[in-house]
Design a protein around this motif. Sequence first.
Motif, PDB file in Angstrom:
ATOM      1  N   ALA A  10      77.153  55.359 -37.887  1.00  0.00           N
ATOM      2  CA  ALA A  10      77.207  55.864 -39.241  1.00  0.00           C
ATOM      3  C   ALA A  10      78.084  54.803 -40.180  1.00  0.00           C
ATOM      4  O   ALA A  10      77.800  54.778 -41.317  1.00  0.00           O
ATOM      5  N   THR A  11      78.940  54.122 -39.475  1.00  0.00           N
ATOM      6  CA  THR A  11      79.924  53.056 -40.562  1.00  0.00           C
ATOM      7  C   THR A  11      78.744  51.972 -40.854  1.00  0.00           C
ATOM      8  O   THR A  11      78.854  51.381 -42.113  1.00  0.00           O
ATOM      9  N   VAL A  12      77.936  51.573 -39.825  1.00  0.00           N
ATOM     10  CA  VAL A  12      76.894  50.672 -40.446  1.00  0.00           C
ATOM     11  C   VAL A  12      76.212  51.020 -41.424  1.00  0.00           C
ATOM     12  O   VAL A  12      75.652  50.356 -42.676  1.00  0.00           O
ATOM     13  N   TYR A  13      75.628  52.236 -41.492  1.00  0.00           N
ATOM     14  CA  TYR A  13      74.871  52.949 -42.425  1.00  0.00           C
ATOM     15  C   TYR A  13      75.648  52.998 -43.882  1.00  0.00           C
ATOM     16  O   TYR A  13      75.103  52.472 -44.857  1.00  0.00           O
ATOM     17  N   ARG A  14      77.070  53.219 -43.751  1.00  0.00           N
ATOM     18  CA  ARG A  14      77.813  53.414 -45.031  1.00  0.00           C
ATOM     19  C   ARG A  14      77.689  51.935 -45.639  1.00  0.00           C
ATOM     20  O   ARG A  14      77.690  51.860 -46.708  1.00  0.00           O
TER      21      ARG A  14
END
Length: 151
Positions: free
Chosen positions: A60-64
Amino acid sequence: MEKTVKMLSKIKKQLHEANYKLTPQREATVLVLLENEKDHLSAEEIHMLVKLKTPEISLATVYRTLEMLTELKVLDKVSFNDGLARYDMRKEGAKHFHHHLLCLECGNIEEIEEDLLTDVEIIVEHDFKFKVKDHRLTFHGVCKKCQEAKK
Protein backbone atom coordinates in the motif's frame (compact mmCIF):
# COMPACT_ATOMS: atom_id res chain seq x y z
CA MET A 1 25.76 6.38 -9.29
CA GLU A 2 26.30 10.13 -9.68
CA LYS A 3 23.30 10.32 -12.03
CA THR A 4 21.15 8.51 -9.44
CA VAL A 5 22.19 10.92 -6.66
CA LYS A 6 21.47 13.90 -8.93
CA MET A 7 18.03 12.56 -9.89
CA LEU A 8 17.21 11.71 -6.27
CA SER A 9 18.09 15.26 -5.26
CA LYS A 10 15.90 16.69 -8.03
CA ILE A 11 12.96 14.48 -7.02
CA LYS A 12 13.43 15.45 -3.37
CA LYS A 13 13.20 19.11 -4.42
CA GLN A 14 10.01 18.42 -6.43
CA LEU A 15 8.45 16.69 -3.42
CA HIS A 16 9.43 19.56 -1.13
CA GLU A 17 7.90 22.12 -3.54
CA ALA A 18 4.65 20.10 -3.48
CA ASN A 19 4.73 19.96 0.37
CA TYR A 20 5.76 16.30 0.56
CA LYS A 21 8.76 14.83 2.35
CA LEU A 22 11.15 12.23 1.01
CA THR A 23 10.55 9.62 3.71
CA PRO A 24 12.85 6.59 3.90
CA GLN A 25 10.10 4.47 2.26
CA ARG A 26 9.66 6.96 -0.59
CA GLU A 27 13.42 7.22 -1.04
CA ALA A 28 13.76 3.42 -1.25
CA THR A 29 10.96 3.34 -3.84
CA VAL A 30 12.53 6.13 -5.91
CA LEU A 31 15.94 4.42 -5.76
CA VAL A 32 14.43 1.18 -7.09
CA LEU A 33 12.80 3.12 -9.92
CA LEU A 34 16.05 4.88 -10.78
CA GLU A 35 18.08 1.66 -10.60
CA ASN A 36 15.60 -0.13 -12.89
CA GLU A 37 14.73 2.78 -15.15
CA LYS A 38 14.55 0.76 -18.38
CA ASP A 39 12.44 -2.09 -16.96
CA HIS A 40 8.88 -0.64 -16.84
CA LEU A 41 8.12 -2.38 -13.53
CA SER A 42 4.67 -3.01 -12.06
CA ALA A 43 3.81 -1.88 -8.52
CA GLU A 44 4.20 -5.47 -7.29
CA GLU A 45 7.63 -5.82 -8.91
CA ILE A 46 8.70 -2.48 -7.42
CA HIS A 47 7.41 -3.60 -4.01
CA MET A 48 9.46 -6.82 -4.15
CA LEU A 49 12.63 -4.86 -4.98
CA VAL A 50 11.95 -2.16 -2.36
CA LYS A 51 11.47 -4.87 0.31
CA LEU A 52 15.11 -5.87 -0.25
CA LYS A 53 16.13 -2.37 0.92
CA THR A 54 13.28 -1.69 3.38
CA PRO A 55 11.80 -5.03 4.52
CA GLU A 56 8.96 -3.50 6.53
CA ILE A 57 7.46 -1.51 3.62
CA SER A 58 3.91 -2.45 2.61
CA LEU A 59 2.50 -2.75 -0.89
CA ALA A 60 0.00 0.00 0.00
CA THR A 61 2.86 2.39 0.80
CA VAL A 62 4.50 1.63 -2.53
CA TYR A 63 1.19 2.19 -4.34
CA ARG A 64 0.65 5.53 -2.59
CA THR A 65 4.20 6.61 -3.42
CA LEU A 66 3.78 5.63 -7.08
CA GLU A 67 0.50 7.53 -7.33
CA MET A 68 2.03 10.63 -5.73
CA LEU A 69 5.04 10.50 -8.07
CA THR A 70 2.68 10.09 -11.04
CA GLU A 71 0.65 13.13 -9.95
CA LEU A 72 3.87 15.14 -9.67
CA LYS A 73 4.88 13.98 -13.19
CA VAL A 74 8.04 12.31 -11.89
CA LEU A 75 6.63 9.03 -13.24
CA ASP A 76 4.30 8.03 -16.02
CA LYS A 77 1.88 5.17 -15.56
CA VAL A 78 1.71 2.97 -18.67
CA SER A 79 -0.21 -0.12 -19.68
CA PHE A 80 0.92 -2.62 -22.25
CA ASN A 81 -0.57 -5.97 -23.34
CA ASP A 82 -0.45 -7.66 -19.94
CA GLY A 83 -3.10 -5.43 -18.32
CA LEU A 84 -0.76 -4.33 -15.53
CA ALA A 85 -0.05 -0.71 -14.73
CA ARG A 86 3.66 -0.17 -15.13
CA TYR A 87 5.76 2.81 -14.15
CA ASP A 88 8.26 4.72 -16.20
CA MET A 89 10.49 7.59 -15.09
CA ARG A 90 9.70 10.78 -17.00
CA LYS A 91 12.84 12.00 -18.72
CA GLU A 92 14.32 15.24 -17.41
CA GLY A 93 13.16 18.19 -19.49
CA ALA A 94 10.78 16.04 -21.53
CA LYS A 95 7.80 18.00 -22.80
CA HIS A 96 5.93 14.79 -23.53
CA PHE A 97 5.76 11.18 -22.55
CA HIS A 98 8.22 9.15 -24.63
CA HIS A 99 7.18 6.45 -27.09
CA HIS A 100 7.56 2.67 -26.87
CA LEU A 101 8.14 -0.31 -29.14
CA LEU A 102 6.43 -3.41 -27.73
CA CYS A 103 7.42 -6.81 -29.12
CA LEU A 104 4.35 -9.04 -29.29
CA GLU A 105 6.54 -12.17 -29.29
CA CYS A 106 9.05 -11.75 -26.45
CA GLY A 107 7.41 -8.84 -24.61
CA ASN A 108 10.53 -6.65 -24.80
CA ILE A 109 9.84 -2.92 -24.53
CA GLU A 110 12.16 -0.36 -26.10
CA GLU A 111 11.93 3.38 -25.64
CA ILE A 112 11.99 6.03 -28.34
CA GLU A 113 13.27 9.30 -26.91
CA GLU A 114 12.52 11.46 -29.97
CA ASP A 115 9.13 13.18 -30.05
CA LEU A 116 7.70 11.76 -33.27
CA LEU A 117 4.35 13.53 -33.05
CA THR A 118 5.24 17.22 -33.20
CA ASP A 119 3.68 17.66 -36.66
CA VAL A 120 0.61 15.65 -35.65
CA GLU A 121 0.13 17.89 -32.60
CA ILE A 122 0.21 21.01 -34.77
CA ILE A 123 -2.46 19.54 -37.05
CA VAL A 124 -4.64 18.47 -34.11
CA GLU A 125 -4.37 21.88 -32.47
CA HIS A 126 -5.02 23.79 -35.69
CA ASP A 127 -7.67 21.63 -37.39
CA PHE A 128 -9.53 20.40 -34.32
CA LYS A 129 -8.91 23.39 -32.00
CA PHE A 130 -7.74 20.93 -29.36
CA LYS A 131 -4.90 21.96 -27.03
CA VAL A 132 -2.63 18.93 -26.64
CA LYS A 133 -1.10 18.57 -23.18
CA ASP A 134 0.56 15.19 -23.67
CA HIS A 135 0.38 12.07 -25.80
CA ARG A 136 1.35 8.41 -25.67
CA LEU A 137 2.35 6.19 -28.53
CA THR A 138 3.15 2.49 -28.42
CA PHE A 139 4.07 0.59 -31.55
CA HIS A 140 3.07 -3.09 -31.36
CA GLY A 141 5.13 -5.43 -33.52
CA VAL A 142 8.01 -7.89 -33.65
CA CYS A 143 11.50 -6.85 -32.56
CA LYS A 144 14.63 -7.44 -34.62
CA LYS A 145 15.81 -10.28 -32.38
CA CYS A 146 12.50 -12.21 -32.74
CA GLN A 147 12.44 -11.58 -36.49
CA GLU A 148 15.96 -12.98 -36.83
CA ALA A 149 15.12 -15.99 -34.66
CA LYS A 150 12.32 -16.94 -37.07
CA LYS A 151 14.65 -16.99 -40.08
